[in-house]
Design a protein around this motif. Sequence first.
Motif, PDB file in Angstrom:
ATOM      1  N   GLU A   1       0.789  -1.144  -0.046  1.00 18.21           N
ATOM      2  CA  GLU A   1      -0.019  -0.033  -0.039  1.00 18.21           C
ATOM      3  C   GLU A   1       0.871   1.252   0.036  1.00 18.21           C
ATOM      4  OE1 GLU A   1      -2.537  -0.174   3.578  1.00 18.21           O
ATOM      5  OE2 GLU A   1      -3.687  -1.910   2.643  1.00 18.21           O
ATOM      6  N   VAL A   2       2.180   0.991   0.596  1.00 15.29           N
ATOM      7  CA  VAL A   2       2.737   2.408   0.647  1.00 15.29           C
ATOM      8  C   VAL A   2       3.987   2.429   0.060  1.00 15.29           C
ATOM      9  CG1 VAL A   2       1.994   2.738   3.393  1.00 15.29           C
ATOM     10  CG2 VAL A   2       4.061   1.543   2.910  1.00 15.29           C
ATOM     11  N   GLY A   3       4.266   1.393  -0.933  1.00 19.97           N
ATOM     12  CA  GLY A   3       5.232   1.348  -1.642  1.00 19.97           C
ATOM     13  C   GLY A   3       6.630   1.050  -1.307  1.00 19.97           C
ATOM     14  N   ILE A   4       6.531   0.205  -0.291  1.00 26.14           N
ATOM     15  CA  ILE A   4       7.782  -0.540   0.178  1.00 26.14           C
ATOM     16  C   ILE A   4       7.929  -1.847  -0.473  1.00 26.14           C
ATOM     17  CG2 ILE A   4       8.841  -1.634   2.280  1.00 26.14           C
ATOM     18  CD1 ILE A   4       7.402   0.574   4.156  1.00 26.14           C
ATOM     19  N   PRO A   5       9.225  -1.979  -1.013  1.00 26.17           N
ATOM     20  CA  PRO A   5       9.340  -3.187  -1.835  1.00 26.17           C
ATOM     21  C   PRO A   5       9.422  -4.431  -0.867  1.00 26.17           C
ATOM     22  CG  PRO A   5      11.271  -2.003  -1.960  1.00 26.17           C
ATOM     23  CD  PRO A   5      10.424  -1.035  -1.159  1.00 26.17           C
ATOM     24  N   VAL A   6       8.828  -5.509  -1.338  1.00 25.08           N
ATOM     25  CA  VAL A   6       8.838  -6.780  -0.726  1.00 25.08           C
ATOM     26  C   VAL A   6       9.653  -7.757  -1.396  1.00 25.08           C
ATOM     27  CG1 VAL A   6       7.207  -8.508   0.332  1.00 25.08           C
ATOM     28  CG2 VAL A   6       6.484  -6.067  -0.051  1.00 25.08           C
ATOM     29  N   ILE A   7      10.575  -8.548  -0.638  1.00 23.54           N
ATOM     30  CA  ILE A   7      11.489  -9.274  -1.233  1.00 23.54           C
ATOM     31  C   ILE A   7      11.295 -10.798  -0.607  1.00 23.54           C
ATOM     32  CG2 ILE A   7      13.876 -10.023  -1.574  1.00 23.54           C
ATOM     33  CD1 ILE A   7      14.595  -7.167  -1.208  1.00 23.54           C
ATOM     34  N   PHE A   8      10.684 -11.831  -1.423  1.00 23.85           N
ATOM     35  CA  PHE A   8      10.493 -13.081  -0.898  1.00 23.85           C
ATOM     36  C   PHE A   8      11.510 -13.954  -0.976  1.00 23.85           C
ATOM     37  CE2 PHE A   8       6.403 -11.339  -2.040  1.00 23.85           C
ATOM     38  CZ  PHE A   8       5.814 -11.578  -0.963  1.00 23.85           C
ATOM     39  N   ILE A   9      12.199 -14.516   0.102  1.00 21.75           N
ATOM     40  CA  ILE A   9      13.296 -15.298   0.218  1.00 21.75           C
ATOM     41  C   ILE A   9      12.738 -16.867   0.372  1.00 21.75           C
ATOM     42  CG2 ILE A   9      15.609 -16.039   1.288  1.00 21.75           C
ATOM     43  CD1 ILE A   9      15.464 -13.120   0.298  1.00 21.75           C
ATOM     44  N   GLN A  10      13.507 -17.895  -0.583  1.00 19.09           N
ATOM     45  CA  GLN A  10      13.234 -19.298  -0.252  1.00 19.09           C
ATOM     46  C   GLN A  10      14.477 -19.996  -0.186  1.00 19.09           C
ATOM     47  OE1 GLN A  10      12.086 -20.959  -4.263  1.00 19.09           O
ATOM     48  NE2 GLN A  10      11.206 -22.560  -3.446  1.00 19.09           N
ATOM     49  N   GLU A  11      14.564 -20.936   0.734  1.00 22.71           N
ATOM     50  CA  GLU A  11      15.544 -21.809   0.844  1.00 22.71           C
ATOM     51  C   GLU A  11      15.173 -23.089  -0.086  1.00 22.71           C
ATOM     52  OE1 GLU A  11      18.198 -24.429   4.166  1.00 22.71           O
ATOM     53  OE2 GLU A  11      16.884 -22.927   4.853  1.00 22.71           O
ATOM     54  N   ILE A  12      16.195 -23.604  -0.708  1.00 19.87           N
ATOM     55  CA  ILE A  12      16.007 -24.551  -1.663  1.00 19.87           C
ATOM     56  C   ILE A  12      17.307 -25.544  -1.795  1.00 19.87           C
ATOM     57  CG2 ILE A  12      16.084 -23.296  -3.592  1.00 19.87           C
ATOM     58  CD1 ILE A  12      14.119 -25.028  -4.981  1.00 19.87           C
ATOM     59  N   HIS A  13      17.335 -26.543  -1.803  1.00 22.13           N
ATOM     60  CA  HIS A  13      18.303 -27.483  -2.191  1.00 22.13           C
ATOM     61  C   HIS A  13      18.223 -28.539  -3.310  1.00 22.13           C
ATOM     62  CE1 HIS A  13      20.394 -25.967   1.286  1.00 22.13           C
ATOM     63  NE2 HIS A  13      19.186 -26.143   2.018  1.00 22.13           N
ATOM     64  N   ARG A  14      19.193 -28.881  -3.951  1.00 24.55           N
ATOM     65  CA  ARG A  14      18.947 -29.798  -4.989  1.00 24.55           C
ATOM     66  C   ARG A  14      18.730 -31.371  -4.355  1.00 24.55           C
ATOM     67  NH1 ARG A  14      22.851 -26.194  -6.791  1.00 24.55           N
ATOM     68  NH2 ARG A  14      22.369 -25.311  -8.823  1.00 24.55           N
ATOM     69  N   ALA A  15      17.945 -31.959  -5.140  1.00 14.00           N
ATOM     70  CA  ALA A  15      17.401 -33.183  -4.577  1.00 14.00           C
ATOM     71  C   ALA A  15      18.842 -34.295  -4.396  1.00 14.00           C
ATOM     72  CB  ALA A  15      16.230 -33.844  -5.615  1.00 14.00           C
ATOM     73  N   ASP A  16      19.724 -34.108  -5.201  1.00 15.32           N
ATOM     74  CA  ASP A  16      20.857 -35.106  -4.924  1.00 15.32           C
ATOM     75  C   ASP A  16      21.759 -34.544  -3.748  1.00 15.32           C
ATOM     76  OD1 ASP A  16      22.157 -32.947  -6.041  1.00 15.32           O
ATOM     77  OD2 ASP A  16      22.941 -34.125  -7.755  1.00 15.32           O
ATOM     78  N   LEU A  17      21.357 -33.507  -2.961  1.00 17.67           N
ATOM     79  CA  LEU A  17      21.971 -33.033  -1.751  1.00 17.67           C
ATOM     80  C   LEU A  17      23.609 -32.493  -2.151  1.00 17.67           C
ATOM     81  CD1 LEU A  17      21.108 -35.885   0.568  1.00 17.67           C
ATOM     82  CD2 LEU A  17      19.704 -33.791   0.064  1.00 17.67           C
TER      83      LEU A  17
END
Length: 210
Positions: free
Chosen positions: A60-76
């Motif tokens: 609403e007020v124009g502050i940027p939102v950044i979404f962080i995602q932890e992710i790892h490859r299936a072969d570890l």
Amino acid sequence: MLNGKPNKRALIEGRAALIVIDIQKSTFAPIPDENRTIAHMPDYAQRMARTKVAIDRAREVGIPVIFIQEIHRADLVDMGRETDGDEDIHCLDSNPLTGLAVEELGIRPDDYRIQKRRYSAFYGTDLEILLRGLKADTLILTGGLTDVCVHYTFADGHQGDYFCRVIEDCVAGSSVEAHQASLNAMEYLQHGAVRSLDEVLETMRAQAAA
């Protein structure tokens, strides 16, 4: 206040960015606590869901939102030392529950998204470049875990000379004790770092009206 002065800065100094850390589909999945690969304190999902209120106000007020995602490859191959402690294998790219909680948080296709392979959102990512492009001075953190990814992201932001804030109502740890210990540690680094959701919402509104 060991140095004799409070050092408490404004909640938002300069330009802000809202950093939403690791609120993924698994957060809201009906998985019994004993079957989760990472321990959660009570009311974890409710605290994560509360972040949407902050997201909506930021938009609403124009502050940027950044979404962080932890992710790892299936072969570890990129799991590293993350399972040497209490955590089991988690956030594999082959698991649909690793995806961001798009519906619950109202994430849009054009939102900023950062994938990470380690706990800190700064480590091995382009978060720093994005923040510079946004000319952000204050980082407002939400998400989980308070004692892991939130804490380490806060510490790296602090060392990068950002003003760092954490919304206490919108973070949760592996336990209540670990959650509180990390909040205390963050407050030690920057006085006034730990704020309530109500405080953040009001400050966002007031700054937009100024």
